[in-house]
Design a protein around this motif. Structure first.
Motif, PDB file in Angstrom:
ATOM      1  N   PRO A 105       6.925 -16.915 -16.550  1.00 13.83           N
ATOM      2  CA  PRO A 105       6.274 -15.706 -17.089  1.00 13.83           C
ATOM      3  C   PRO A 105       7.133 -14.466 -16.885  1.00 13.83           C
ATOM      4  O   PRO A 105       7.822 -14.335 -15.859  1.00 13.83           O
ATOM      5  CB  PRO A 105       4.963 -15.623 -16.284  1.00 13.83           C
ATOM      6  N   PRO A 106       7.118 -13.552 -17.835  1.00 19.02           N
ATOM      7  CA  PRO A 106       7.914 -12.311 -17.671  1.00 19.02           C
ATOM      8  C   PRO A 106       7.351 -11.446 -16.549  1.00 19.02           C
ATOM      9  O   PRO A 106       6.182 -11.555 -16.172  1.00 19.02           O
ATOM     10  CB  PRO A 106       7.777 -11.629 -19.038  1.00 19.02           C
ATOM     11  N   HIS A 107       8.206 -10.599 -16.031  1.00 24.69           N
ATOM     12  CA  HIS A 107       7.812  -9.713 -14.934  1.00 24.69           C
ATOM     13  C   HIS A 107       6.923  -8.592 -15.463  1.00 24.69           C
ATOM     14  O   HIS A 107       7.326  -7.829 -16.357  1.00 24.69           O
ATOM     15  CB  HIS A 107       9.037  -9.122 -14.255  1.00 24.69           C
ATOM     16  N   THR A 108       5.716  -8.525 -14.945  1.00 26.68           N
ATOM     17  CA  THR A 108       4.766  -7.480 -15.384  1.00 26.68           C
ATOM     18  C   THR A 108       4.399  -6.525 -14.265  1.00 26.68           C
ATOM     19  O   THR A 108       3.760  -5.498 -14.523  1.00 26.68           O
ATOM     20  CB  THR A 108       3.484  -8.145 -15.921  1.00 26.68           C
ATOM     21  N   THR A 109       4.777  -6.845 -13.051  1.00 23.26           N
ATOM     22  CA  THR A 109       4.423  -5.996 -11.903  1.00 23.26           C
ATOM     23  C   THR A 109       5.589  -5.069 -11.581  1.00 23.26           C
ATOM     24  O   THR A 109       6.721  -5.522 -11.400  1.00 23.26           O
ATOM     25  CB  THR A 109       4.093  -6.859 -10.671  1.00 23.26           C
ATOM     26  N   SER A 110       5.317  -3.790 -11.539  1.00 28.27           N
ATOM     27  CA  SER A 110       6.346  -2.803 -11.235  1.00 28.27           C
ATOM     28  C   SER A 110       6.277  -2.423  -9.758  1.00 28.27           C
ATOM     29  O   SER A 110       5.337  -2.776  -9.041  1.00 28.27           O
ATOM     30  CB  SER A 110       6.162  -1.550 -12.103  1.00 28.27           C
ATOM     31  N   TRP A 111       7.294  -1.691  -9.321  1.00 27.85           N
ATOM     32  CA  TRP A 111       7.334  -1.261  -7.916  1.00 27.85           C
ATOM     33  C   TRP A 111       6.163  -0.324  -7.645  1.00 27.85           C
ATOM     34  O   TRP A 111       5.912   0.610  -8.398  1.00 27.85           O
ATOM     35  CB  TRP A 111       8.648  -0.560  -7.622  1.00 27.85           C
ATOM     36  N   PRO A 112       5.411  -0.573  -6.573  1.00 33.80           N
ATOM     37  CA  PRO A 112       4.204   0.238  -6.335  1.00 33.80           C
ATOM     38  C   PRO A 112       4.538   1.688  -5.981  1.00 33.80           C
ATOM     39  O   PRO A 112       5.459   1.970  -5.211  1.00 33.80           O
ATOM     40  CB  PRO A 112       3.530  -0.489  -5.166  1.00 33.80           C
ATOM     41  N   ASN A 113       3.762   2.578  -6.567  1.00 39.20           N
ATOM     42  CA  ASN A 113       3.882   4.017  -6.290  1.00 39.20           C
ATOM     43  C   ASN A 113       2.799   4.407  -5.291  1.00 39.20           C
ATOM     44  O   ASN A 113       1.615   4.112  -5.482  1.00 39.20           O
ATOM     45  CB  ASN A 113       3.734   4.812  -7.587  1.00 39.20           C
ATOM     46  N   LEU A 114       3.209   5.033  -4.209  1.00 41.49           N
ATOM     47  CA  LEU A 114       2.244   5.376  -3.165  1.00 41.49           C
ATOM     48  C   LEU A 114       1.113   6.245  -3.692  1.00 41.49           C
ATOM     49  O   LEU A 114      -0.026   6.130  -3.244  1.00 41.49           O
ATOM     50  CB  LEU A 114       2.958   6.082  -2.006  1.00 41.49           C
ATOM     51  N   GLY A 115       1.420   7.104  -4.664  1.00 40.88           N
ATOM     52  CA  GLY A 115       0.376   7.981  -5.190  1.00 40.88           C
ATOM     53  C   GLY A 115      -0.737   7.237  -5.885  1.00 40.88           C
ATOM     54  O   GLY A 115      -1.880   7.709  -5.938  1.00 40.88           O
ATOM     55  N   ASP A 116      -0.437   6.067  -6.436  1.00 43.99           N
ATOM     56  CA  ASP A 116      -1.463   5.294  -7.144  1.00 43.99           C
ATOM     57  C   ASP A 116      -2.428   4.615  -6.187  1.00 43.99           C
ATOM     58  O   ASP A 116      -3.459   4.080  -6.637  1.00 43.99           O
ATOM     59  CB  ASP A 116      -0.802   4.240  -8.018  1.00 43.99           C
ATOM     60  N   PHE A 117      -2.124   4.605  -4.894  1.00 46.21           N
ATOM     61  CA  PHE A 117      -2.976   3.896  -3.937  1.00 46.21           C
ATOM     62  C   PHE A 117      -3.617   4.855  -2.927  1.00 46.21           C
ATOM     63  O   PHE A 117      -4.059   4.428  -1.867  1.00 46.21           O
ATOM     64  CB  PHE A 117      -2.140   2.855  -3.176  1.00 46.21           C
ATOM     65  N   ARG A 118      -3.669   6.154  -3.284  1.00 46.19           N
ATOM     66  CA  ARG A 118      -4.368   7.121  -2.439  1.00 46.19           C
ATOM     67  C   ARG A 118      -5.760   7.360  -3.019  1.00 46.19           C
ATOM     68  O   ARG A 118      -5.929   7.534  -4.209  1.00 46.19           O
ATOM     69  CB  ARG A 118      -3.601   8.437  -2.348  1.00 46.19           C
ATOM     70  N   ALA A 119      -6.738   7.385  -2.136  1.00 41.78           N
ATOM     71  CA  ALA A 119      -8.134   7.580  -2.545  1.00 41.78           C
ATOM     72  C   ALA A 119      -8.754   8.700  -1.713  1.00 41.78           C
ATOM     73  O   ALA A 119      -8.316   8.986  -0.588  1.00 41.78           O
ATOM     74  CB  ALA A 119      -8.933   6.286  -2.379  1.00 41.78           C
ATOM     75  N   GLN A 120      -9.786   9.326  -2.279  1.00 40.34           N
ATOM     76  CA  GLN A 120     -10.460  10.437  -1.610  1.00 40.34           C
ATOM     77  C   GLN A 120     -11.293   9.906  -0.458  1.00 40.34           C
ATOM     78  O   GLN A 120     -12.086   8.979  -0.611  1.00 40.34           O
ATOM     79  CB  GLN A 120     -11.361  11.178  -2.614  1.00 40.34           C
ATOM     80  N   GLY A 121     -11.090  10.462   0.748  1.00 37.07           N
ATOM     81  CA  GLY A 121     -11.837  10.029   1.906  1.00 37.07           C
ATOM     82  C   GLY A 121     -13.128  10.800   2.075  1.00 37.07           C
ATOM     83  O   GLY A 121     -13.491  11.670   1.273  1.00 37.07           O
ATOM     84  N   GLU A 122     -13.886  10.489   3.154  1.00 33.83           N
ATOM     85  CA  GLU A 122     -15.165  11.144   3.394  1.00 33.83           C
ATOM     86  C   GLU A 122     -14.993  12.614   3.756  1.00 33.83           C
ATOM     87  O   GLU A 122     -15.832  13.446   3.434  1.00 33.83           O
ATOM     88  CB  GLU A 122     -15.898  10.418   4.531  1.00 33.83           C
ATOM     89  N   ASN A 123     -13.888  12.936   4.405  1.00 35.14           N
ATOM     90  CA  ASN A 123     -13.647  14.318   4.812  1.00 35.14           C
ATOM     91  C   ASN A 123     -12.901  15.111   3.756  1.00 35.14           C
ATOM     92  O   ASN A 123     -12.442  16.218   4.009  1.00 35.14           O
ATOM     93  CB  ASN A 123     -12.872  14.364   6.118  1.00 35.14           C
ATOM     94  N   GLY A 124     -12.738  14.515   2.577  1.00 28.56           N
ATOM     95  CA  GLY A 124     -12.063  15.210   1.500  1.00 28.56           C
ATOM     96  C   GLY A 124     -10.577  15.018   1.454  1.00 28.56           C
ATOM     97  O   GLY A 124      -9.916  15.488   0.523  1.00 28.56           O
ATOM     98  N   ARG A 125     -10.010  14.348   2.421  1.00 30.16           N
ATOM     99  CA  ARG A 125      -8.573  14.117   2.438  1.00 30.16           C
ATOM    100  C   ARG A 125      -8.265  12.765   1.803  1.00 30.16           C
ATOM    101  O   ARG A 125      -9.042  11.821   1.883  1.00 30.16           O
ATOM    102  CB  ARG A 125      -8.049  14.142   3.882  1.00 30.16           C
TER     103      ARG A 125
END
Length: 620
Positions: free
Chosen positions: A218-238
């Motif tokens: 299968p061709p490569h479909t996964t790219s190098w992960p970007n840290l910004g894409d895995f940040r989520a809003q926490g309970e304290n707003g951070r």
């Protein structure tokens, strides 16, 4: 000629690279382009092959005769095609010279058996006398030979290529013996073509026989992960980094880019079939050829076939064991073996030596391919059975005995022996617990040296002492096998039955036999139990085999004459013979008595083993 403008390599260079060439066999653009790319007919290929093997090369007269007859038959066939098929030349000329050539073309079909030193072994079929005298065994042998011939033909045509090796050696001899520069250039080109043809044959054999299905990666479909894409809003707003999701994505990226070739896209198990099983068996046999040679070399060493060579290995082993460097030396030996393979690749002289061993039936075959060449496609199975069969049968029997001993040890079939073995195992456990690890390793290595250089040669050169040289037998000493336990069980029952008959008063006066001259001594009378009479044949006489607790005798049916008699205290061997109704008795003096047509043979055998009271050794 295209090759005349190229610098011709030296003879030593042409003699290398014979085992496996690199992926890019065309690293020199003009290496193999000695003529325009165009399809070559099988007739032209066979004509070129026959032309490259001149009659002056080393070989036997029979091979030359076959080549001449083959060329004549090809000429006759070509003439017939011209006469009876007017479009023959038209078809040949209609081939487009720009057609894309076949990748790794299969070798031309060649029925001739190329031999360099010795003639091919004659393949003899069963004679009429053998068929009449032993029809079943003759048919079975013929079927085994046919199956062996099919297996040998498959390997020989696809990968062994003994004839290809012979042609390589002859082409090399042509190069060495060439006088003019033109002859040398032609011989060099021919040798290079033959080397490429051998690699083509290997590629063709691998793809045709072993590759049944391919699937696109299968061709490569996964790219190098970007840290910004895995940040989520926490309970304290951070914003917080989702480490679990980030790690999964990173792992998937690395698996896809670096391990995709080793991820099976079809999780289902393969479907078993005869073709798949044959393919796996062929791969296993052919891939294990170097290991077969290694095992034969190891066997040659520990059997002390060459005492000087084995003594050198023993001295080196002792020295390395003394300085505690056996493990490091083993790793260095492995590294040097691989590096040496690169620095000193196989040469044509090595192939010449392998051909000589393969064709000489007086030399020991180092692997199965050499065995096939020595004895032919029909005879190699019989040779393998004769050479390896007795040893293999002995190993299988010993292995079965070991497994039975382990089970009987666990089941306490002989409680006293099981207790003794448990005590020995407890002593070993205490030693392993108390002794430092480095000393344990040193002791283990010393024991291995004693086994390899001392016990192994004793067990192989004198098989009758193999059990005495077995450390496994030492540990489970006198723990019985199933056969030994069954014999002991029979004799215990026989003693109980005999005592019960005496106590119940079932014996009559004729059941006692007087021994000695003093009739007043009670000890001079011995109880003899009649175990039965069995109809059978001894020689040309019909009669009965009379079995008692004291011995056996054969009584003729007509005059009731005792033709032979054998007491148990004079019996040395008891063997089942024939197809199922024969017994052989051998005395301590070597006298043999045989009966046949004994329908209750197994019962008689059991009665004799049990009531005789002798110590028996299972020998088959």
């Amino acid at each position: 000629m295209a090759s005349e403008g190229l610098s011709r390599p030296s003879t030593e260079q042409l003699s290398q690279g014979l085992d496996r060439a690199s992926y890019n066999v065309y690293h020199n653009p003009n290496r193999h382009l000695v003529a325009p790319l165009q399809p070559t007919t099988s007739a032209e290929q066979s004509q070129t092959s026959a032309h490259s093997i001149d009659d002056g090369n080393p070989g036997n007269g029979r091979s030359r005769l076959r080549r001449i007859s083959k060329k004549l038959s090809e000429n006759v066939k070509t003439t017939a095609d011209v006469v009876f098929h007017p479009t023959y030349h038209t078809k040949e000329k209609s081939i487009d010279p720009t057609t894309v050539p076949v990748l790794a073309p299969p070798p031309a079909e060649d029925d001739e058996d190329e031999r360099l030193f010795h003639d091919a072994p004659e393949q003899k079929g069963p004679t009429f006398k053998e068929v009449v005298k032993h029809p079943v065994s003759t048919v079975q042998s013929a079927l085994h030979g046919a199956s062996g011939a099919k297996f040998a033909e498959t390997m020989d045509n696809q990968v062994i290529a003994h004839g290809a090796g012979v042609r390589l050696v002859r082409a090399y001899d042509d190069l060495v013996n060439a006088k003019s520069d033109r002859d040398k250039n032609q011989a060099a080109v021919s040798l290079e073509q033959l080397k490429k043809a051998r690699q083509d044959a290997f590629v063709r054999w691998t793809l045709d026989r072993h590759v049944l299905m391919v699937r696109r990666v299968p061709p490569h479909t996964t790219s190098w992960p970007n840290l910004g894409d895995f940040r989520a809003q926490g309970e304290n707003g951070r914003k917080r980094l989702q480490w679990v999701d980030y790690g999964h994505h990173l792992l998937r990226y690395h698996l896809e880019h670096y391990g995709d070739q080793y991820i099976d896209q079809n999780p289902n198990l393969p479907t078993p079939s005869e073709e798949a099983l044959n393919t796996s068996a062929e791969r296993l046999i052919m891939t294990s050829t170097p290991y077969q040679m290694l095992l034969m070399k190891i066997r040659h060493i520990y059997r002390w076939d060459n005492p000087t060579e084995t003594a050198k290995y023993l001295a080196a082993y002792t020295f390395l064991w003394t300085i505690n460097y056996l493990s490091g030396a083993a790793i260095l030996a492995l590294i040097w073996t691989v590096v040496k393979r690169r620095l000193y690749p196989p040469t044509l002289e090595d192939i010449r030596g392998e051909i000589k061993r393969s064709e000489d039936v007086e030399m020991t075959a180092m692997n199965i391919t050499q065995l096939i060449e020595q004895h032919g496609s029909h005879g190699w199975t019989d040779a393998l059975r004769q050479d390896l069969g007795p040893w293999l049968l002995l190993q299988l029997e010993d292995l079965a005995n070991v497994l039975e001993i382990w089970r009987n040890f666990y089941e306490w079939r002989e409680p006293t022996r099981t207790k003794i073995t448990l005590v020995l195992l407890s002593v070993f456990w205490l030693a392993i617990t108390a002794i430092p690890l480095n000393i344990l390793i040193k002791i283990t290595q010393f024991n291995f040296g004693v086994m390899f250089f001392g016990l192994f040669p004793l067990a192989t050169r004198w098989p009758q002492y193999r059990l005495l040289a077995s450390p496994m037998k030492w540990l489970f000493w006198r723990v019985p096998t199933d056969a030994e336990w069954a014999i002991a069980r029979l004799q215990v029952e026989a003693r109980y039955r005999t005592a019960a008959m005496q106590k119940a008063g079932l014996e009559s006066s004729q059941d006692y036999r007087k021994e000695g001259n003093d009739s007043n001594a009670e000890a001079d009378w011995k109880y003899v139990a009649n175990l039965g009479k069995y109809h059978c044949t001894s020689g040309n006489h019909h009669g009965e085999l009379c079995v008692s607790s004291e011995g056996v005798k054969f009584v003729s049916a007509i005059r009731k004459n005792v033709l032979w008699e054998m007491r148990f205290d004079a019996l040395r061997l008891l063997q089942k013979v024939g197809t199922g109704e024969g017994l052989l008795f051998v005395s301590t003096e070597g006298d043999e008595s045989r009966v046949s047509g004994l329908e209750q043979r197994n019962e008689v055998f059991t009665q004799i083993v049990g009531y005789s009271g002798l110590r028996w050794q299972v020998s088959g």
